[in-house]
Each structure stands twice: as structure tokens, then as C-alpha cells.
Design an enzyme around this catalytic site. Structure first.
Site, PDB file in Angstrom:
ATOM      1  N   SER A 124     -44.710  51.964 -50.371  1.00  0.00           N
ATOM      2  CA  SER A 124     -45.405  51.204 -50.940  1.00  0.00           C
ATOM      3  C   SER A 124     -45.254  51.135 -52.448  1.00  0.00           C
ATOM      4  O   SER A 124     -44.760  52.299 -52.893  1.00  0.00           O
ATOM      5  CB  SER A 124     -46.913  51.200 -51.080  1.00  0.00           C
ATOM      6  N   TYR A 150     -54.493  57.046 -50.981  1.00  0.00           N
ATOM      7  CA  TYR A 150     -53.693  56.088 -50.053  1.00  0.00           C
ATOM      8  C   TYR A 150     -52.370  56.147 -50.614  1.00  0.00           C
ATOM      9  O   TYR A 150     -51.209  56.570 -50.166  1.00  0.00           O
ATOM     10  CB  TYR A 150     -54.246  54.729 -50.026  1.00  0.00           C
ATOM     11  N   LYS A 154     -48.567  58.006 -49.330  1.00  0.00           N
ATOM     12  CA  LYS A 154     -47.161  57.128 -49.242  1.00  0.00           C
ATOM     13  C   LYS A 154     -46.030  58.042 -49.907  1.00  0.00           C
ATOM     14  O   LYS A 154     -44.972  58.367 -49.356  1.00  0.00           O
ATOM     15  CB  LYS A 154     -47.191  56.162 -49.828  1.00  0.00           C
ATOM     16  N   PHE A 179     -44.202  45.435 -52.028  1.00  0.00           N
ATOM     17  CA  PHE A 179     -44.979  45.025 -53.050  1.00  0.00           C
ATOM     18  C   PHE A 179     -46.239  44.390 -52.467  1.00  0.00           C
ATOM     19  O   PHE A 179     -46.829  44.976 -51.695  1.00  0.00           O
ATOM     20  CB  PHE A 179     -44.229  44.108 -54.117  1.00  0.00           C
ATOM     21  N   ASN A 200     -58.112  42.735 -50.291  1.00  0.00           N
ATOM     22  CA  ASN A 200     -56.907  42.099 -50.992  1.00  0.00           C
ATOM     23  C   ASN A 200     -57.385  40.640 -51.298  1.00  0.00           C
ATOM     24  O   ASN A 200     -57.984  39.898 -50.771  1.00  0.00           O
ATOM     25  CB  ASN A 200     -55.648  42.221 -50.150  1.00  0.00           C
ATOM     26  N   GLY A 293     -58.509  51.947 -61.337  1.00  0.00           N
ATOM     27  CA  GLY A 293     -57.448  52.232 -60.611  1.00  0.00           C
ATOM     28  C   GLY A 293     -56.368  51.178 -60.437  1.00  0.00           C
ATOM     29  O   GLY A 293     -55.255  51.426 -60.259  1.00  0.00           O
TER      30      GLY A 293
HETATM   31  N1  UDP Z   1     -58.082  40.774 -57.056  1.00  0.00           N
HETATM   32  C1  UDP Z   1     -59.152  40.050 -57.665  1.00  0.00           C
HETATM   33  N2  UDP Z   1     -60.296  40.094 -56.824  1.00  0.00           N
HETATM   34  C2  UDP Z   1     -60.262  40.548 -55.488  1.00  0.00           C
HETATM   35  C3  UDP Z   1     -59.070  41.173 -54.847  1.00  0.00           C
HETATM   36  C4  UDP Z   1     -57.990  41.469 -55.686  1.00  0.00           C
HETATM   37  O1  UDP Z   1     -59.092  39.843 -58.820  1.00  0.00           O
HETATM   38  O2  UDP Z   1     -61.179  40.013 -54.758  1.00  0.00           O
HETATM   39  C5  UDP Z   1     -56.918  41.292 -57.851  1.00  0.00           C
HETATM   40  C6  UDP Z   1     -56.514  42.889 -58.235  1.00  0.00           C
HETATM   41  O3  UDP Z   1     -57.261  43.128 -59.344  1.00  0.00           O
HETATM   42  C7  UDP Z   1     -55.066  42.745 -58.460  1.00  0.00           C
HETATM   43  C8  UDP Z   1     -54.542  41.482 -57.778  1.00  0.00           C
HETATM   44  O4  UDP Z   1     -55.682  40.659 -57.342  1.00  0.00           O
HETATM   45  O5  UDP Z   1     -54.676  42.393 -59.980  1.00  0.00           O
HETATM   46  C9  UDP Z   1     -53.903  41.971 -56.413  1.00  0.00           C
HETATM   47  O6  UDP Z   1     -54.827  42.941 -55.553  1.00  0.00           O
HETATM   48  P1  UDP Z   1     -54.695  43.435 -54.064  1.00  0.00           P
HETATM   49  O7  UDP Z   1     -55.854  44.106 -53.750  1.00  0.00           O
HETATM   50  O8  UDP Z   1     -54.496  42.225 -53.227  1.00  0.00           O
HETATM   51  O9  UDP Z   1     -53.143  44.313 -54.424  1.00  0.00           O
HETATM   52  P2  UDP Z   1     -52.869  45.567 -54.849  1.00  0.00           P
HETATM   53  O10 UDP Z   1     -52.120  45.122 -56.027  1.00  0.00           O
HETATM   54  O11 UDP Z   1     -54.331  46.202 -55.648  1.00  0.00           O
HETATM   55  O12 UDP Z   1     -52.302  46.395 -53.980  1.00  0.00           O
END
Ligand code: UDP
Length: 337
Positions: A124, A150, A154, A179, A200, A293
Site C-alpha cells: 500500500s 494497518y 504492510k 494508491f 472509504n 492520521g
Molecule cells: N474521506 C472523506 N469522507 C469519507 C471518507 C474519506 O472526506 O467519508 C476523505 C479522506 O479524508 C481522504 C480521502 O477521502 O482525504 C480518501 O479516503 P479513503 O478512506 O477512501 O482512503 P485513504 O487515502 O484514507 O486510504
């Protein structure tokens, strides 16, 4: 090749199974179905016309895995088995480390016993931690301020694979640093089926569109990005799946890490408007506090995978939105509903 696809019933696994079959490979799935179901594989079989061997087994149990895999021959392993919810990993670190580390150790041990020398590992972009320089290249330091178990699991798995390869030079391994996988097979037959509230972005947006959730919470709008929301490199899951096939087919000696991304960054609000345009449904949202985070921005430099694997992402964010919707709208409650 006969490919053992560990974790093959999950979101990325099912799409990878399909891509492998389309490229003439034979697929054996090993999965404990703790976060997936057999329906995904049945749909892969229906889409491809091929038969997939399914072995139900928990890879974190070495003895059980030896028994379960005995009698099945395979030439290579693609290892996507593991727990992947970032927030949950901070609450259940022991479970995350046990599952994600033991499954890799056990697979490597069984590979060694059976002289299977090809491994593609699902890593990841999280291993880069808090990026210092964008876009991220594979030589960016790993482990710089990773914020959750997590992500550490990785990074630790990458190190374990490197150490095992150093002691067992016949092993050839690829570390694929994903990504942000989004989208679904364009048929809408297989896709991401998160249990509970999606953590997500894309599945959350799709569930708002179908009416299962009222509105999206946008986590923070004062990041140092153009519109203040987090920027990510969203990669269509079919591009990602094809990246696994390319990695397998170009596998060579040693351990090599590749970014699988598009090289394009999109903000949360970019994704929301891409979805609204592709699908024609408004997505209500509210800005809430940033999520602990989260990094401001993570975008890949995918040029190494292009140069060495001949792979490049070809699908757009609009394609991913359309395909996510095809999946969500024809399976409003996921598989089995
Ligand atoms: N995000 C958001 N609202 C949500 C879920 C995610 O604004 O309900 C934002 C999150 O802060 C990040 C982006 O969407 O900027 C992608 O988040 P995701 O959890 O899909 O993947 P990550 O990059 O954290 O693994």
C-alpha cells in the site's frame, strides 16, 4: 500459470481473478471469507466462463494451510489476504498484526517447502507514511511516520519478504504499492462490498447516491491543497487488477516495489463532482473535522511500473465513478442481497 490468489474473494481479488483469467492464467482462490463471500467468485466464473478452484482456509493458521493447500499445484502466489480497515487496526492492533503478518509468514513458509518461487504482494502507498516529496517514487523512504497498525503491517510485510528473499535467492517478489482503488468491473457484477459503514470515500459516495446514507462527511477542508480537501490518486480497480497480471508476467529475481497509481491527484470535492457528473445524482455533503492520521496528499509517480512492467493506468476517474455506480445500483445491498 496456475496462480494461487490469497484473499481472492475480496474486492481487489475478484477483479484480479478476472484479469488473470482473461490473460490465460488458471486461478485458485484461498480465502477465509471473513470479509468476503463466495458470490464474488461465482460471478467471476459467470463473467469469464472459467472455473475457479476455491479453497476455504485461514492463512494465519500454518498447519491448516499446509493441509488445505496439499493436493493443489500452483506456480505463483498473489497475496492479497489481510485486514485493511485503517481505523479498526488502531482499535485491534493484535488482530491486525496476527492476521496480516502470520498469513505472509505462512505463505512464504509453504512456498519454500513447495519450491514456489514467484510472489506478488499487495502492499500500500501507506508504507510511505507522511510523504515529504510528491509525487511518491518507490525510493521514497518507507516507514516515515506511519500512523496506524494497518500501515505498519504492510511495511513489516515488505521487510519480511525482503529478508526471506535474501536468505532464499530463488524467490522473486514484487511489492505492489496501491494508491486508492476505486470503481468496479464495468458489468456491475463485481465490486466493493464493505461491511457496515464504508470508511472509504467512493463506496460512501455511492451509498449516498443510492439513498443508504443521507450525506457525505468531508473530513477537513483546511489542508494545504487547492480546495483544502485531501488529495489522493484514485486508480480504477480494473487497472489495478491488470497491474497484478503485468507484475506476475514480468517477475524477475530479487524484490522490486512498484507504485500502482495514475499520477493524477483528485481532491475529495473533485471526486464528488466527478461522480455527480458521471452519474447525474447530486451528492449532499458537509465539511466536518479532519480524520486523525490522514495525510494532505498522496499521489504516485507510476513511471517505474510503466518502464519495467509495461503497465499504465488507462481508465479515468469518470470511468471509475460510472462503474462504481453500475455496481452499486444493480447491487444496492452488495453481494447476496
Ligand atoms: N474521506 C472523506 N469522507 C469519507 C471518507 C474519506 O472526506 O467519508 C476523505 C479522506 O479524508 C481522504 C480521502 O477521502 O482525504 C480518501 O479516503 P479513503 O478512506 O477512501 O482512503 P485513504 O487515502 O484514507 O486510504
Amino acid at each position: 500459470m496456475r496462480v494461487l490468489l490469497a484473499g481472492g474473494a475480496g474486492y481487489i481479488g475478484a477483479h484480479t481473478a478476472l484479469a488473470l483469467i482473461e490473460h490465460g492464467h488458471e486461478v485458485l482462490v484461498v480465502d477465509d471469507f471473513s470479509n468476503s463471500c463466495i458470490d464474488s467468485i461465482q460471478r467471476v466464473e459467470a463473467l469469464s466462463g472459467a472455473t475457479v478452484t476455491v479453497i476455504e482456509n485461514d492463512l494465519s493458521n500454518l498447519e491448516a494451510s499446509r493441509v488445505a493447500l496439499a493436493g493443489h499445484d500452483f506456480d505463483a502466489v498473489i497475496h492479497l489476504a489481510g485486514l485493511k480497515a485503517v481505523g479498526e487496526s488502531t482499535e485491534q492492533p493484535i488482530r491486525y498484526y496476527r492476521t496480516n503478518i502470520d498469513s505472509t509468514l505462512n505463505l512464504l513458509e509453504i512456498m519454500r517447502e513447495r519450491a514456489v518461487t514467484k510472489l506478488v504482494f499487495s502492499s500500500s502507498a501507506t508504507v510511505y507514511g507522511t510523504p515529504e516529496l510528491l509525487p511518491l517514487r518507490e525510493d521514497h523512504p518507507v516507514g516515515n511516520n506511519i500512523t496506524n497498525p494497518y500501515g505498519w503491517s504492510k511495511a513489516m510485510n515488505e521487510q519480511i519478504i525482503r529478508d526471506v528473499q535474501a536468505a532464499w535467492p530463488e524467490l522473486g517478489a514484487v511489492l505492489l504499492r496501491y494508491f486508492n482503488p476505486v470503481g468496479a468491473h464495468p458489468s456491475g457484477q463485481i465490486g466493493e462490498d464493505p461491511s457496515g459503514v464504508p470508511s472509504n470515500l467512493m463506496p460512501y459516495v455511492a451509498q449516498v447516491a443510492i439513498g443508504r446514507r443521507e450525506r457525505l462527511s468531508v473530513f477537513g477542508n483546511d489542508y494545504p491543497t487547492d480546495d483544502g480537501t485531501g488529495v489522493r490518486d484514485y486508480i480504477h480497480v480494473m487497472d489495478l487488477a491488470e497491474g497484478h497480471v503485468a507484475a506476475l508476467e514480468h517477475l524477475r529475481d530479487g524484490v522490486t516495489a512498484y507504485n500502482l497509481g495514475t499520477g493524477r491527484g483528485s481532491s475529495v470535492l473533485d471526486l464528488v463532482s466527478a461522480f455527480e457528473q458521471a452519474v447525474g445524482i447530486a451528492i449532499p455533503y458537509e465539511i466536518v473535522a479532519a480524520r486523525a492520521g490522514d495525510v494532505a496528499e498522496a499521489v504516485a509517480d507510476p513511471s517505474l511500473a510503466h518502464a519495467e512492467l509495461g503497465w499504465t493506468a488507462t481508465r479515468s476517474l469518470a470511468d471509475a465513478c460510472r462503474d462504481s455506480w453500475a455496481w452499486q445500483s444493480s447491487n444496492p445491498n452488495g453481494y447476496g442481497a
